[in-house]
Design a protein around this motif. Structure first.
Motif, PDB file in Angstrom:
ATOM      1  N   VAL A  92       0.866  -1.177   0.000  1.00  0.00           N
ATOM      2  CA  VAL A  92       0.000   0.000   0.000  1.00  0.00           C
ATOM      3  C   VAL A  92       0.904   1.229   0.000  1.00  0.00           C
ATOM      4  CG1 VAL A  92      -1.756   1.281   1.270  1.00  0.00           C
ATOM      5  CG2 VAL A  92      -1.837  -1.219   1.213  1.00  0.00           C
ATOM      6  N   ILE A  93       0.660   2.128  -0.918  1.00  0.00           N
ATOM      7  CA  ILE A  93       1.473   3.338  -1.042  1.00  0.00           C
ATOM      8  C   ILE A  93       1.168   4.255   0.136  1.00  0.00           C
ATOM      9  CG2 ILE A  93       1.962   5.359  -2.464  1.00  0.00           C
ATOM     10  CD1 ILE A  93       1.143   3.627  -4.906  1.00  0.00           C
ATOM     11  N   GLY A  94       2.216   4.613   0.861  1.00  0.00           N
ATOM     12  CA  GLY A  94       2.052   5.424   2.059  1.00  0.00           C
ATOM     13  C   GLY A  94       2.432   6.879   1.861  1.00  0.00           C
ATOM     14  N   ASP A  95       1.830   7.721   2.677  1.00  0.00           N
ATOM     15  CA  ASP A  95       2.124   9.150   2.641  1.00  0.00           C
ATOM     16  C   ASP A  95       3.590   9.373   3.014  1.00  0.00           C
ATOM     17  OD1 ASP A  95       1.508  11.855   2.335  1.00  0.00           O
ATOM     18  OD2 ASP A  95       1.069  12.086   4.460  1.00  0.00           O
ATOM     19  N   GLY A  96       4.271  10.218   2.276  1.00  0.00           N
ATOM     20  CA  GLY A  96       5.654  10.555   2.555  1.00  0.00           C
ATOM     21  C   GLY A  96       6.681   9.661   1.886  1.00  0.00           C
ATOM     22  N   GLU A  97       6.240   8.612   1.203  1.00  0.00           N
ATOM     23  CA  GLU A  97       7.181   7.715   0.541  1.00  0.00           C
ATOM     24  C   GLU A  97       7.720   8.336  -0.745  1.00  0.00           C
ATOM     25  OE1 GLU A  97       6.017   3.261   1.804  1.00  0.00           O
ATOM     26  OE2 GLU A  97       4.769   4.111   0.223  1.00  0.00           O
ATOM     27  N   ILE A  98       8.898   7.873  -1.121  1.00  0.00           N
ATOM     28  CA  ILE A  98       9.494   8.257  -2.395  1.00  0.00           C
ATOM     29  C   ILE A  98       9.632   6.989  -3.212  1.00  0.00           C
ATOM     30  CG2 ILE A  98      11.527   9.199  -3.548  1.00  0.00           C
ATOM     31  CD1 ILE A  98      11.964  10.892  -1.014  1.00  0.00           C
TER      32      ILE A  98
END
Length: 65
Positions: free
Chosen positions: A49-55
């Motif tokens: 799951v794509i998380g907030d703050g990831e690059i």
């Protein structure tokens, strides 16, 4: 805010990586995905799951000669 290939992508937060890739025309057999500096195994694309703050960096392989 998540950044994908250097661009802000707020619509991707909370979504499964595999869904994001398919909807954006990526062929999973021809790419590699790096999340926060770590290569993500292909068998995890469906659960990640794509998380907030990831690059996230998505690299396509291109053949040639």
């Amino acid at each position: 805010m998540v950044r994908i290939n250097g661009k802000e992508a707020p619509e991707a937060v909370g979504r499964k990586l595999l869904d994001y890739l398919k909807e954006n025309g990526y062929r999973t057999e021809r790419i590699a995905v790096e999340c926060d500096g770590t290569i993500l195994p292909k068998d995890r694309y469906g659960e990640k799951v794509i998380g907030d703050g990831e690059i996230i960096e998505i690299v396509s392989f291109v053949g040639g000669g």
